[in-house]
Design a protein around this motif. Structure first.
Motif, PDB file in Angstrom:
ATOM      1  N   VAL A  56       0.840  -1.199   0.000  1.00 33.76           N
ATOM      2  CA  VAL A  56       0.000   0.000   0.000  1.00 33.76           C
ATOM      3  C   VAL A  56       0.876   1.250   0.000  1.00 33.76           C
ATOM      4  CG1 VAL A  56      -1.643   1.358   1.345  1.00 33.76           C
ATOM      5  CG2 VAL A  56      -1.987  -1.100   1.083  1.00 33.76           C
ATOM      6  N   GLN A  57       1.952   1.221   0.757  1.00 30.39           N
ATOM      7  CA  GLN A  57       2.843   2.376   0.806  1.00 30.39           C
ATOM      8  C   GLN A  57       3.462   2.668  -0.556  1.00 30.39           C
ATOM      9  OE1 GLN A  57       5.234   1.055   4.355  1.00 30.39           O
ATOM     10  NE2 GLN A  57       4.856   3.158   5.044  1.00 30.39           N
ATOM     11  N   ILE A  58       3.859   1.634  -1.261  1.00 33.96           N
ATOM     12  CA  ILE A  58       4.420   1.825  -2.602  1.00 33.96           C
ATOM     13  C   ILE A  58       3.387   2.437  -3.536  1.00 33.96           C
ATOM     14  CG2 ILE A  58       5.267   0.638  -4.671  1.00 33.96           C
ATOM     15  CD1 ILE A  58       7.381   0.859  -2.551  1.00 33.96           C
ATOM     16  N   SER A  59       2.170   1.942  -3.458  1.00 37.48           N
ATOM     17  CA  SER A  59       1.099   2.466  -4.299  1.00 37.48           C
ATOM     18  C   SER A  59       0.832   3.937  -4.003  1.00 37.48           C
ATOM     19  CB  SER A  59      -0.178   1.651  -4.079  1.00 37.48           C
ATOM     20  OG  SER A  59      -1.260   2.196  -4.797  1.00 37.48           O
ATOM     21  N   PHE A  60       0.715   4.279  -2.725  1.00 39.22           N
ATOM     22  CA  PHE A  60       0.461   5.670  -2.338  1.00 39.22           C
ATOM     23  C   PHE A  60       1.640   6.565  -2.717  1.00 39.22           C
ATOM     24  CE2 PHE A  60      -2.696   4.702   1.357  1.00 39.22           C
ATOM     25  CZ  PHE A  60      -3.608   4.228   0.421  1.00 39.22           C
ATOM     26  N   LEU A  61       2.851   6.065  -2.489  1.00 42.07           N
ATOM     27  CA  LEU A  61       4.050   6.842  -2.787  1.00 42.07           C
ATOM     28  C   LEU A  61       4.077   7.280  -4.245  1.00 42.07           C
ATOM     29  CD1 LEU A  61       6.950   7.813  -1.954  1.00 42.07           C
ATOM     30  CD2 LEU A  61       7.756   5.561  -2.728  1.00 42.07           C
ATOM     31  N   MET A  62       3.779   6.354  -5.150  1.00 42.50           N
ATOM     32  CA  MET A  62       3.857   6.677  -6.564  1.00 42.50           C
ATOM     33  C   MET A  62       2.666   7.501  -7.039  1.00 42.50           C
ATOM     34  SD  MET A  62       6.757   5.739  -7.120  1.00 42.50           S
ATOM     35  CE  MET A  62       6.856   6.117  -8.874  1.00 42.50           C
ATOM     36  N   SER A  63       1.531   7.372  -6.377  1.00 37.80           N
ATOM     37  CA  SER A  63       0.401   8.256  -6.675  1.00 37.80           C
ATOM     38  C   SER A  63       0.753   9.695  -6.295  1.00 37.80           C
ATOM     39  CB  SER A  63      -0.850   7.810  -5.915  1.00 37.80           C
ATOM     40  OG  SER A  63      -1.327   6.577  -6.396  1.00 37.80           O
ATOM     41  N   LEU A  64       1.391   9.853  -5.153  1.00 33.57           N
ATOM     42  CA  LEU A  64       1.800  11.174  -4.703  1.00 33.57           C
ATOM     43  C   LEU A  64       2.871  11.759  -5.625  1.00 33.57           C
ATOM     44  CD1 LEU A  64       1.728  13.449  -2.619  1.00 33.57           C
ATOM     45  CD2 LEU A  64       3.342  12.129  -1.229  1.00 33.57           C
ATOM     46  N   TYR A  65       3.794  10.932  -6.059  1.00 34.93           N
ATOM     47  CA  TYR A  65       4.835  11.364  -7.002  1.00 34.93           C
ATOM     48  C   TYR A  65       4.203  11.874  -8.295  1.00 34.93           C
ATOM     49  CZ  TYR A  65       8.527  10.762 -10.530  1.00 34.93           C
ATOM     50  OH  TYR A  65       9.415  10.942 -11.569  1.00 34.93           O
ATOM     51  N   ASP A  66       3.304  11.090  -8.850  1.00 30.08           N
ATOM     52  CA  ASP A  66       2.646  11.446 -10.101  1.00 30.08           C
ATOM     53  C   ASP A  66       1.866  12.747  -9.947  1.00 30.08           C
ATOM     54  OD1 ASP A  66       1.585  10.760 -12.842  1.00 30.08           O
ATOM     55  OD2 ASP A  66      -0.302  10.651 -11.736  1.00 30.08           O
ATOM     56  N   TYR A  67       1.116  12.838  -8.873  1.00 30.51           N
ATOM     57  CA  TYR A  67       0.308  14.032  -8.612  1.00 30.51           C
ATOM     58  C   TYR A  67       1.183  15.278  -8.500  1.00 30.51           C
ATOM     59  CZ  TYR A  67      -3.084  17.132  -6.368  1.00 30.51           C
ATOM     60  OH  TYR A  67      -3.917  18.187  -6.075  1.00 30.51           O
ATOM     61  N   THR A  68       2.279  15.161  -7.783  1.00 31.05           N
ATOM     62  CA  THR A  68       3.138  16.318  -7.547  1.00 31.05           C
ATOM     63  C   THR A  68       3.822  16.782  -8.824  1.00 31.05           C
ATOM     64  OG1 THR A  68       3.518  15.517  -5.280  1.00 31.05           O
ATOM     65  CG2 THR A  68       4.987  17.239  -6.098  1.00 31.05           C
ATOM     66  N   ILE A  69       4.235  15.849  -9.676  1.00 30.92           N
ATOM     67  CA  ILE A  69       4.836  16.230 -10.955  1.00 30.92           C
ATOM     68  C   ILE A  69       3.839  17.026 -11.789  1.00 30.92           C
ATOM     69  CG2 ILE A  69       5.765  15.386 -13.154  1.00 30.92           C
ATOM     70  CD1 ILE A  69       7.703  15.130 -10.793  1.00 30.92           C
TER      71      ILE A  69
END
Length: 215
Positions: A56-69
């Protein structure tokens, strides 16, 4: 001029709203990123550190990365339009719809009314999780390979660093699209460890904060 920052919406917490002001967007966005990242980190504690939580942490981490970019591109583009930042070569040829053009003519001094909405219309359904897609997207707002610049600053080998980001993308996709199952007959899942997750969180945290500050 300001707009509201919402977290990616995939984090199972009450949605947080933070004002992002155009004039201070780097600091505001950096603070908002850290806040959402801390939520992701807090999913795991001494009593709750199972492999499911790691995934779950990996999934959230990359969602946050994508959103921030996506957010970085919008705010930097507005700065370029306003003459605060030097225009990237690709930005000079950015195409907008006739609808947006009409808004631009009507509100030339208020790009948040039309430029950000056009960027959202064109890009919000595009994922920047893959590092190659990230670099392609960032070409709109910079002529510099920000990953290369970051690696030079940190003393990293560029190819190894890029491969690390590709591995993270692969792990995220395995988790999100395949439930991290490596054997469909036995339903055996890929191994995932706390050290692996902590390493990826550290990589993304440092990279994103660098991008926000330096791009």
């Amino acid at each position: 001029m300001s707009r509201v920052f919402n977290d990616p919406g995939r984090i199972p917490k009450e949605k947080q709203k933070r004002k992002i002001n155009q004039s201070t967007w780097r600091k505001d966005l950096s603070d908002a990123f850290k806040e959402s990242l801390n939520i992701t980190k807090a999913l795991r504690n001494t009593e709750n550190s199972s492999e499911e939580i790691f995934r779950v942490q990996i999934s959230f981490l990359m969602s946050l990365y994508d959103y921030t970019i996506h957010e970085v591109i919008k705010y930097k583009a507005v700065d370029m339009y306003s003459g605060i930042e030097v225009e990237a070569e690709k930005y000079k040829y950015f195409r907008v719809s006739m609808k947006t053009l009409q808004k631009a003519i009507k509100f030339p001094d208020e790009p948040l009314k039309w430029l950000t909405s056009e960027l959202e219309f064109q890009n919000d359904k595009i994922s920047y999780i893959n590092p190659r897609r990230t670099l392609e997207a960032l070409e709109l707002i910079t002529d510099v390979n920000i990953f290369e610049q970051y690696c030079q600053k940190e003393g990293f080998d560029y190819n190894n660093f890029f491969k690390e980001l590709e591995n993270l993308t692969f792990r995220r996709n395995e988790i999100v699209h395949k439930m991290d199952i490596k054997n469909k007959l036995t339903l055996e899942r890929n191994e995932i460890t706390m050290n692996e997750v902590d390493n990826y969180i550290s990589i993304i945290e440092k990279l994103v904060l660098y991008i926000i500050a330096r791009i």
